[in-house]
Design a protein around this motif. Structure first.
Motif, PDB file in Angstrom:
ATOM      1  N   UNK A  11      -2.325  14.267   0.666  1.00 49.96           N
ATOM      2  CA  UNK A  11      -1.994  14.706  -0.689  1.00 49.96           C
ATOM      3  C   UNK A  11      -0.690  14.090  -1.165  1.00 49.96           C
ATOM      4  N   UNK A  12       0.249  13.849  -0.240  1.00 51.13           N
ATOM      5  CA  UNK A  12       1.545  13.307  -0.618  1.00 51.13           C
ATOM      6  C   UNK A  12       1.520  11.788  -0.770  1.00 51.13           C
ATOM      7  N   UNK A  13       0.565  11.124  -0.143  1.00 50.46           N
ATOM      8  CA  UNK A  13       0.567   9.669  -0.120  1.00 50.46           C
ATOM      9  C   UNK A  13       0.520   9.028  -1.500  1.00 50.46           C
ATOM     10  N   UNK A  14      -0.356   9.461  -2.444  1.00 48.64           N
ATOM     11  CA  UNK A  14      -0.383   8.783  -3.749  1.00 48.64           C
ATOM     12  C   UNK A  14       0.960   8.840  -4.469  1.00 48.64           C
ATOM     13  N   UNK A  85      -4.232  -4.291  19.557  1.00 49.82           N
ATOM     14  CA  UNK A  85      -3.310  -3.956  18.471  1.00 49.82           C
ATOM     15  C   UNK A  85      -3.902  -4.307  17.116  1.00 49.82           C
ATOM     16  N   UNK A  86      -4.521  -5.477  17.027  1.00 44.47           N
ATOM     17  CA  UNK A  86      -5.135  -5.909  15.766  1.00 44.47           C
ATOM     18  C   UNK A  86      -6.263  -4.971  15.354  1.00 44.47           C
ATOM     19  N   UNK A  87      -7.069  -4.545  16.328  1.00 46.39           N
ATOM     20  CA  UNK A  87      -8.195  -3.672  16.012  1.00 46.39           C
ATOM     21  C   UNK A  87      -7.724  -2.308  15.521  1.00 46.39           C
ATOM     22  N   UNK A  88      -6.685  -1.760  16.146  1.00 44.77           N
ATOM     23  CA  UNK A  88      -6.180  -0.458  15.722  1.00 44.77           C
ATOM     24  C   UNK A  88      -5.529  -0.513  14.338  1.00 44.77           C
ATOM     25  N   UNK A  89      -5.151  -1.721  13.904  1.00 44.28           N
ATOM     26  CA  UNK A  89      -4.555  -1.879  12.573  1.00 44.28           C
ATOM     27  C   UNK A  89      -5.606  -2.044  11.480  1.00 44.28           C
ATOM     28  N   UNK A  90      -6.870  -2.232  11.852  1.00 41.08           N
ATOM     29  CA  UNK A  90      -7.907  -2.493  10.860  1.00 41.08           C
ATOM     30  C   UNK A  90      -8.096  -1.369   9.835  1.00 41.08           C
ATOM     31  N   UNK A  91      -8.012  -0.083  10.209  1.00 46.21           N
ATOM     32  CA  UNK A  91      -8.147   0.960   9.172  1.00 46.21           C
ATOM     33  C   UNK A  91      -7.114   0.821   8.058  1.00 46.21           C
ATOM     34  N   UNK A  92      -5.901   0.401   8.399  1.00 47.47           N
ATOM     35  CA  UNK A  92      -4.886   0.166   7.364  1.00 47.47           C
ATOM     36  C   UNK A  92      -5.280  -1.009   6.482  1.00 47.47           C
ATOM     37  N   UNK A  93      -5.864  -2.043   7.085  1.00 49.90           N
ATOM     38  CA  UNK A  93      -6.348  -3.197   6.319  1.00 49.90           C
ATOM     39  C   UNK A  93      -7.458  -2.759   5.361  1.00 49.90           C
ATOM     40  N   UNK A  94      -8.316  -1.877   5.834  1.00 55.40           N
ATOM     41  CA  UNK A  94      -9.403  -1.367   4.988  1.00 55.40           C
ATOM     42  C   UNK A  94      -8.834  -0.621   3.787  1.00 55.40           C
ATOM     43  N   UNK A  95      -7.864   0.253   4.030  1.00 55.34           N
ATOM     44  CA  UNK A  95      -7.250   1.028   2.944  1.00 55.34           C
ATOM     45  C   UNK A  95      -6.620   0.101   1.913  1.00 55.34           C
ATOM     46  N   UNK A 169       9.291  -2.726   0.971  1.00 55.05           N
ATOM     47  CA  UNK A 169       8.647  -1.494   0.516  1.00 55.05           C
ATOM     48  C   UNK A 169       7.253  -1.384   1.119  1.00 55.05           C
ATOM     49  N   UNK A 170       6.534  -2.509   1.131  1.00 52.71           N
ATOM     50  CA  UNK A 170       5.188  -2.506   1.690  1.00 52.71           C
ATOM     51  C   UNK A 170       5.158  -2.126   3.153  1.00 52.71           C
ATOM     52  N   UNK A 171       6.135  -2.580   3.919  1.00 50.58           N
ATOM     53  CA  UNK A 171       6.169  -2.254   5.339  1.00 50.58           C
ATOM     54  C   UNK A 171       6.410  -0.773   5.572  1.00 50.58           C
ATOM     55  N   UNK A 172       7.223  -0.164   4.719  1.00 53.65           N
ATOM     56  CA  UNK A 172       7.455   1.278   4.834  1.00 53.65           C
ATOM     57  C   UNK A 172       6.163   2.039   4.537  1.00 53.65           C
ATOM     58  N   UNK A 173       5.481   1.669   3.462  1.00 52.38           N
ATOM     59  CA  UNK A 173       4.252   2.368   3.077  1.00 52.38           C
ATOM     60  C   UNK A 173       3.174   2.175   4.132  1.00 52.38           C
ATOM     61  N   UNK A 174       3.125   1.003   4.752  1.00 57.16           N
ATOM     62  CA  UNK A 174       2.100   0.754   5.762  1.00 57.16           C
ATOM     63  C   UNK A 174       2.242   1.644   6.990  1.00 57.16           C
ATOM     64  N   UNK A 175       3.390   2.286   7.141  1.00 60.33           N
ATOM     65  CA  UNK A 175       3.532   3.267   8.216  1.00 60.33           C
ATOM     66  C   UNK A 175       2.637   4.487   7.973  1.00 60.33           C
ATOM     67  N   UNK A 176       2.187   4.643   6.720  1.00 59.99           N
ATOM     68  CA  UNK A 176       1.417   5.825   6.346  1.00 59.99           C
ATOM     69  C   UNK A 176      -0.023   5.497   5.936  1.00 59.99           C
ATOM     70  N   UNK A 177      -0.394   4.222   5.923  1.00 57.62           N
ATOM     71  CA  UNK A 177      -1.710   3.863   5.390  1.00 57.62           C
ATOM     72  C   UNK A 177      -2.807   3.782   6.449  1.00 57.62           C
ATOM     73  N   UNK A 178      -2.461   3.976   7.728  1.00 59.24           N
ATOM     74  CA  UNK A 178      -3.491   3.912   8.766  1.00 59.24           C
ATOM     75  C   UNK A 178      -4.005   5.322   9.054  1.00 59.24           C
ATOM     76  N   UNK A 179      -5.255   5.604   8.693  1.00 62.95           N
ATOM     77  CA  UNK A 179      -5.801   6.955   8.916  1.00 62.95           C
ATOM     78  C   UNK A 179      -5.790   7.376  10.382  1.00 62.95           C
ATOM     79  N   UNK A 180      -5.805   6.415  11.315  1.00 63.34           N
ATOM     80  CA  UNK A 180      -5.821   6.760  12.733  1.00 63.34           C
ATOM     81  C   UNK A 180      -4.562   7.525  13.144  1.00 63.34           C
ATOM     82  N   UNK A 181      -3.456   7.240  12.467  1.00 68.55           N
ATOM     83  CA  UNK A 181      -2.211   7.909  12.824  1.00 68.55           C
ATOM     84  C   UNK A 181      -2.274   9.407  12.522  1.00 68.55           C
TER      85      UNK A 181
END
Length: 264
Positions: A11-14, A85-95, A169-181
């Motif tokens: 809810x906070x992400x947008x 590592x690359x595979x675990x990052x894929x959900x963020x790539x999808x988002x 800024x993008x690197x900070x946001x990417x800390x929150x864009x992976x649903x696996x986390x």
């Protein structure tokens, strides 16, 4: 993580993303401060101090640790950790692909993630490449670029290294864009971070000669690293020669990114 905490984060992400996007979009360069290389670096004095810190950190810790890691760990295992590592990052790539309106990219990343997770033993084997599924990679810095956010000034971040304000800024946001986390329990939620750090350490050792030539053999390692980062990043975004950084002077998008601008 309990469901209510996951929903709270989502809810906070947008709002969080919008706020950071607006900060990045406000970074309009002064045309008079942009060099002929398309470089906007109004905080160069501060950046050079951070660069000196990063250089000392690399010399004391990262370079010897990277070399030791690369010498101790067989290439096959290094590759497997990198694949994981690359595979675990894929959900963020999808988002990010969805946020960019890139449905093809989102589809490719989804297929790669499912294929490597199921057939590649959790991602340690790049089965998707064996099935000729193309690689796809993106991040929130590129999402901001697609949304029209300006590149902003060049910055060097402690430990992380070269960036622009938009990419920082993008690197900070990417800390929150992976649903696996949000979905994985502890300690599994930290596997991606550990694998990524190990992969980066392996890269520092594997490409030690190239990195050392930039950091320790060029006449001005700060200027060299800055030039290489900006040109490579702009090429990745399809913005060669600094088109989105309001560079009215650069007219050679194919100049050699490894040329030392301070060499005599």
């Amino acid at each position: 993580m309990p469901v209510y905490r996951f929903q709270h984060h989502v809810a906070r992400m947008p709002i969080f993303i919008l706020a950071l996007a607006l900060v990045s979009a406000c970074a309009a360069p002064d045309p008079g401060a942009v060099t002929r290389d398309g470089i906007y670096d109004p905080n160069e004095a501060k950046n050079r101090k951070v660069h000196a810190f990063n250089l000392g950190l690399d010399k004391a810790i990262l370079r010897p640790a990277g070399r030791g890691y690369s010498n101790a760990v067989p290439d096959g295992i290094e590759d497997s950790i990198g694949n994981f590592a690359t595979n675990l990052a894929q959900p963020s790539v999808i988002v990010n692909s969805v946020l960019q309106g890139d449905l093809r990219g989102a589809g490719l990343s989804t297929v790669r993630f499912l294929t490597n997770t199921v057939l590649g033993f959790g991602g340690f084997v790049d089965a998707a490449t064996e099935f000729k599924v193309p690689q796809h990679d993106t991040d929130f810095g590129e999402t901001l670029y697609v949304w029209g956010a300006g590149e902003g000034p060049y910055v060097e971040l402690p430990v992380v290294g070269p960036a622009t304000r938009r990419d920082a800024v993008g690197r900070v946001v990417d800390l929150f864009t992976n649903p696996l986390s949000y979905r994985l329990p502890t300690p599994e939620s930290y596997y991606a971070t550990g694998a990524k750090l190990a992969s980066r350490l392996g890269d520092r050792g594997r490409y030690s000669d190239t990195v050392d030539s930039i950091l320790y053999e060029s006449a001005d390692s700060y200027a060299q690293a800055r030039l290489i980062y900006l040109q490579n990043r702009r090429f990745e975004l399809g913005s060669s020669a600094g088109a989105d950084s309001a560079d009215p002077y650069s007219d050679d998008p194919y100049s050699d990114i490894y040329e030392d601008p301070y060499a005599q």
